[in-house]
Design an enzyme around this catalytic site. Structure first.
Site, PDB file in Angstrom:
ATOM      1  N   THR A   3       6.522  -2.662   8.323  1.00 15.98           N
ATOM      2  CA  THR A   3       6.622  -1.707   9.682  1.00 15.98           C
ATOM      3  C   THR A   3       8.275  -2.293  10.129  1.00 15.98           C
ATOM      4  OG1 THR A   3       4.530  -2.023  10.737  1.00 15.98           O
ATOM      5  CG2 THR A   3       6.314  -1.985  12.140  1.00 15.98           C
ATOM      6  N   LYS A  28       0.730  -1.287   0.090  1.00 13.12           N
ATOM      7  CA  LYS A  28       0.135  -0.025  -0.123  1.00 13.12           C
ATOM      8  C   LYS A  28       0.954   1.225   0.011  1.00 13.12           C
ATOM      9  CE  LYS A  28      -2.255   1.344   3.886  1.00 13.12           C
ATOM     10  NZ  LYS A  28      -3.135   1.586   4.993  1.00 13.12           N
ATOM     11  N   GLY A  79       0.741  -7.868   8.333  1.00 14.47           N
ATOM     12  CA  GLY A  79       1.335  -7.328   9.549  1.00 14.47           C
ATOM     13  C   GLY A  79       0.462  -6.700  10.524  1.00 14.47           C
ATOM     14  N   GLY A 112       8.920  -0.368  24.058  1.00 14.99           N
ATOM     15  CA  GLY A 112       8.924   0.656  25.236  1.00 14.99           C
ATOM     16  C   GLY A 112      10.227   0.652  25.982  1.00 14.99           C
ATOM     17  N   HIS A 119      38.293 -17.631  22.471  1.00 15.01           N
ATOM     18  CA  HIS A 119      38.685 -16.737  23.867  1.00 15.01           C
ATOM     19  C   HIS A 119      39.515 -15.538  23.374  1.00 15.01           C
ATOM     20  CE1 HIS A 119      39.837 -15.511  27.794  1.00 15.01           C
ATOM     21  NE2 HIS A 119      41.059 -15.611  27.449  1.00 15.01           N
TER      22      HIS A 119
END
Length: 468
Positions: free
Chosen positions: A41, A34, A146, A187, A446
């Protein structure tokens, strides 16, 4: 009218990957999006831009707090240029989107810009922004439309002071006090971005801990670390009012004792999850069944109740993760081609891109207890690693849960530097049903952060880590 073997509606990480795999398998493929920008997203207002801002703010945080201890002297004051950060973020997004366009051309996929709407089970109307439309036909159709941010019914999102993650990615100023509603991945990540840049950040969470779907040990460790950095947490708080008064936002909530608590900030980020997005799809015209929560119902082949129509990603059940959607896109393409692919949903890793990072795969300790599975645990702290001390990233740990009888690894949970990358070792091991002993006997380079996985495996095998 153009006819295709497969038409994919939505160009996010599920949709564009599905289209590529279909094309690779020799199918004539169309991709419908679209927006003028491909990638959905994740690429445009999710995974990629948020990581760009996280990295930029991390560099600033290091410059202010850690350069001196590394012997780096910066003349004058280190300043934030938020607009330049946002511009760089957009540059990263643009490059990534251009990469998707290149892949579409490379794989000879026809891209249609417009809203894809079912006319029936094999025809899709594509409504363009200029009002014009065209119809294409497809033998098989994959829905990959989505999700979008969820909201609480009483909150009015003005997208100026009361915002979602989309607006948080293009702020014009650093908030003085950012109140974040929701202590989940989005958040916390965006909260840390602005906390590093100078904002006071308060996180208000309905559940009794942050990242509540992950292992409780990770929640505890991340809470402790982010508190040290300055983030404030208010868990077991139910928000019941968000009001904007000019440049101030007032948030009212009730704590677990039913006492009203008030928060005042200049911005409020509403981050209470995401919900499936099927607006404009006109699924009824194709006979596709959508459940009560807006999720499209599918079987174990990700096939809807209409046999030639499939659905993947955030519009179906399961965690809303870009990499889950991509796996499902590949899976469906191969199912359509007559192959027999598989997805092990237990082995889809979850990651929080704060610093320290958080990553996990498999069962949590709480799930194992609930399911009555007897297990053993091995833990190893990041601060015991030479690599962690060298970089100064000593926060965190690795925790391995293994079957008490067979020693098969059932879950791996980690917090620390670069664990978003390290978790792939655990996914690989568990895909091949490795035991904790198997991991403990593998040579790990390591010094690396991944050595913590070997040490945790040693702790889980017979409680014999080498370095603690």
């Amino acid at each position: 009218m153009s006819t295709y073997d497969v038409a994919v509606i939505g160009s996010g990480p599920g949709g564009y990957v599905a289209a590529i795999r279909c094309a690779q398998l020799g199918m004539k493929t169309a991709l419908i999006e679209k927006y003028s920008s491909l990638g959905g997203t994740c690429l445009n207002v999710g995974c990629i831009p948020s990581k760009a801002l996280l990295d930029s703010s991390h560099h600033y945080d290091d410059a202010v707090k850690h350069f001196e201890e590394h012997g780096i002297e910066v003349p004058g004051e280190v300043k934030v240029n938020l607009q330049k950060m946002v511009d760089r973020k957009q540059s990263v997004v643009d490059q990534t989107v251009d990469g998707i366009k290149f892949l579409m051309d490379k794989n000879k996929i026809d891209v249609f810009e417009g809203v894809g709407s079912f006319k029936d089970a094999t025809h899709i109307d594509i409504k363009k922004s200029d009002g014009k439309s065209e119809t294409i036909e497809a033998k098989n159709i994959i829905i990959a439309t989505g999700s979008k941010p969820s909201n609480l019914p009483f909150i009015k999102l003005d997208k100026e002071r009361v915002i979602t993650s989309t607006e948080a990615l293009k702020m014009k100023e650093v908030p003085k006090h950012l109140v974040v509603i929701g202590g989940g991945v989005i958040g916390l990540e965006l909260g840390q971005v602005y906390m590093r840049l100078g904002a006071e950040v308060s996180v208000v969470e309905y559940m009794d801990r942050i990242i509540p779907t992950m292992d409780a040990a990770l929640s505890k460790e991340l809470t402790k670390t982010l508190k040290k950095q300055g983030m404030k947490f208010y868990v077991s708080h139910q928000v019941n009012s968000v009001e904007r008064n000019g440049d101030e936002v007032v948030i009212k909530a009730k704590d677990k004792k039913d006492k009203e608590v008030e928060f005042k900030g200049d911005y409020c980020l509403v981050s209470v999850g995401r919900k499936p997005y099927t607006d404009g799809l006109n699924a009824d015209a194709a006979g596709v069944k959508i459940g009560d929560r807006g999720m499209i119902e599918v079987n174990d082949q990700l096939q809807t109740n209409v046999k030639n129509i499939y659905a993947i990603g955030d519009v179906i059940k399961g965690p809303m993760l870009a990499h889950k959607a991509s796996e499902e896109g590949t899976f469906v393409a191969e199912v359509i081609a007559g192959q027999k692919p598989h997805i092990n949903y237990n082995l889809i890793p979850g990651v929080v891109y704060t610093w320290p990072e958080v990553a996990a795969v498999g069962k949590t300790e709480e799930q194992l207890k609930e399911e009555g599975i007897k297990y053993k645990e091995g833990k190893f702290p990041m601060r015991a690693l030479g690599r962690s001390r060298a970089s100064g990233d000593i926060e965190g740990m690795v925790k391995i849960l293994a079957d008490e009888t067979t020693d098969e690894v059932l879950g791996v949970h980690m917090i620390g530097a670069r664990v978003a990358d390290v978790i792939a070792e655990a996914v690989t091991a568990m895909e091949f049903r490795a035991s904790a002993e198997d991991i403990s006997r593998m040579s790990h380079a390591h010094p690396t952060y991944a050595e913590a996985v070997k040490e945790a495996a040693l702790a889980a095998t017979d409680n014999r880590p080498l370095h603690i």
